[in-house]
Design an enzyme around this catalytic site. Structure first.
Site, PDB file in Angstrom:
ATOM      1  CE1 TYR A 181      -3.534  -2.514  -0.312  1.00  0.00           C
ATOM      2  CE2 TYR A 181      -2.842  -3.351   1.820  1.00  0.00           C
ATOM      3  CZ  TYR A 181      -3.597  -3.473   0.671  1.00  0.00           C
ATOM      4  OH  TYR A 181      -4.411  -4.570   0.491  1.00  0.00           O
ATOM      5  NE  ARG A 315      -3.797 -20.656   8.197  1.00  0.00           N
ATOM      6  CZ  ARG A 315      -2.511 -20.525   8.472  1.00  0.00           C
ATOM      7  NH1 ARG A 315      -1.966 -19.313   8.509  1.00  0.00           N
ATOM      8  NH2 ARG A 315      -1.756 -21.581   8.716  1.00  0.00           N
TER       9      ARG A 315
END
Length: 358
Positions: A181, A315
Site C-alpha cells: 500500500y 486466519r
C-alpha cells in the site's frame, strides 16, 4: 501444547496485555458503502476480545485512501460513531483496540471510491494488479503522482484519522506501511521513481513513512502509535530489490523510527531472521511478528527465540473467536471458509462456533 511464554503478561505502552497473542489486521469488507463500520463489526471484534490487543482491518484515512469496496473509514463523524460501538464492545470484553490506518495508494480503482477519482501514488506507475470492483475484476489503473504539497496533505489525513480513532474510543492506531500500500510504495524503487526529497536514495524513500509516524505520534502520543512493515513482500506489484537492498532500506527506516518510541513495531515477516534480529537490537518497545505461513505448532516460537514480544494471529483468530481458550485447552480449531471471507453479512464473520457450541 503451546509455549509457556505465550501466557506471560506484557506492558505495551499504557496497556497491560494478559498474554502474548493479538488479533492481526484482516480485511473483511463488511462496512457500509459510506465507510461506516457495519452493524456486525462490534460483534465480530467483541467476540475476539480475549486476544487482548485487537488490530482492526485496514481503515482508510480519506476518500483517496480507499481501495476496495465496503472497507471502513475513520475520517467522518459517522465513522467515529461506528468505531465507537466497536471500541465499546472490545473494552466490555476486556480487550484493547488499535485501528489500522491504511491508505492503499495505487491499489485502487475509481469504481471503488466515493469520488471516483484516479488513484494516487509516489509515481505514475500502475501496479498492474487485478482488483475486484462492483462490475467485476479490473486492472488497477495508472495512478496520479502526488505533488510535494499533496504529500503534506496526506500526512495531515493520517493525523486527522488518528485523532478520530482516539475520539471513537480506540486505544491507539497502527500505521500500515506494508503489504503493497501507499507507504510501502514509497519504499519500493520500482514504484517510487521520484527525483524530489521523497525519492531516489534509501533515506529519501523512507522520508514519507517517517513523517507520517512522527505526525501521528505527535497527534495522539507515541505510546498509542504502532507501525507495520513487510520487508521484501512482493505484494501489489512491488519489488524492493535484492536481500542487501531490502536490508539497507529497512535497517535505515527502523533505525530512524526507533527514537520516536512508538508503542510497537509490527513485522509481517517473510523469513529473513537476520534482518528481524537487527530490528530487535534497536527497537525500544514491543515487536509484533506475523510470520508468513506459520502453523499452529509454531505459535510461540518467535517469542521463545527472542525475535518477538507478541505474535498476532490471522486466519486462526478469524475462524476461532475463542482461539485463546482453544490454545490454552489444546482444543481443535475451526477451519476458515474461504468462500465467505469477503461476502458480507454474518456468514463466515460472526457465526464461527466457540467451544461450548462446537
Amino acid at each position: 501444547m503451546t509455549s509457556p511464554s505465550l501466557w506471560q503478561p506484557l506492558a505495551l505502552g499504557q496497556l497491560e496485555l494478559p498474554h502474548r497473542l493479538a488479533l492481526a489486521p484482516m480485511t473483511r469488507n463488511r462496512a457500509h458503502p459510506d465507510g461506516t463500520p457495519g452493524e456486525l463489526a462490534a460483534e465480530y471484534y467483541g467476540q475476539r476480545a480475549s486476544l487482548g490487543l485487537l488490530i482492526t482491518e485496514g481503515t482508510q484515512p480519506s476518500e483517496d485512501g480507499q481501495g476496495y469496496v465496503n472497507t471502513p473509514g475513520i475520517y467522518t463523524p459517522e465513522h467515529v460513531d461506528g468505531w465507537r460501538r466497536v471500541a465499546d464492545a472490545v473494552h466490555a470484553g476486556g480487550g484493547h483496540l488499535f485501528v489500522q490506518l491504511m491508505h492503499v495508494g495505487r491499489i485502487s480503482h475509481p469504481d471503488n471510491t466515493p469520488h471516483h477519482r484516479q488513484p494516487v501514488a509516489p509515481s505514475p506507475i500502475s501496479a498492474d494488479q487485478d482488483i475486484y470492483t462492483p462490475t467485476g475484476p479490473q486492472k488497477t489503473p495508472v495512478p496520479r503522482e502526488l505533488s510535494g504539497e499533496e504529500i503534506q496533505d496526506v500526512i495531515g489525513e493520517f493525523r486527522h484519522a488518528a485523532a478520530s480513532a482516539v475520539a471513537a474510543g480506540a486505544d491507539g492506531v497502527e500505521i500500515h506501511a506494508a503489504n503493497g500500500y501507499l507507504l510501502h510504495q514509497f519504499l519500493a524503487p520500482n514504484a517510487n521513481q521520484r527525483t524530489d526529497p521523497y525519492g531516489g536514495s534509501v533515506e529519501n524513500r523512507a522520508r514519507f513513512v517517517i513523517e507520517v509516524a512522527r505526525a501521528v505520534a505527535d497527534e495522539i502520543g507515541a505510546d498509542r502509535t504502532g507501525i507495520r512493515i513487510s520487508p521484501a513482500f512482493p505484494l501489489g506489484g512491488l519489488d524492493e530489490g535484492d536481500a542487501e537492498a531490502v536490508r539497507a532500506q529497512y535497517r535505515y527506516l527502523v533505525g530512524e523510527l526507533a527514537p520516536l518510541n512508538l508503542g510497537y513495531l509490527h513485522v509481517h515477516h517473510l523469513g529473513d531472521d537476520e534482518l528481524l534480529r537487527s530490528f530487535r537490537d534497536v527497537w525500544p518497545t514491543a515487536v509484533l511478528v506475523v510470520r508468513y505461513g506459520r502453523e499452529r505448532d509454531g505459535i510461540g516460537a518467535d517469542i521463545d527465540a527472542g525475535l518477538a514480544d507478541v505474535e498476532p494471529l490471522g486466519r486462526f483468530a478469524l475462524a476461532n473467536p475463542d482461539v485463546v481458550e482453544r490454545l490454552q485447552q489444546d482444543a481443535p480449531f475451526n477451519e476458515v471458509d474461504p468462500a465467505t471471507l469477503y461476502t458480507g453479512g454474518a456468514t463466515g464473520y460472526t457465526d464461527y462456533p466457540v467451544l461450548t457450541h462446537a
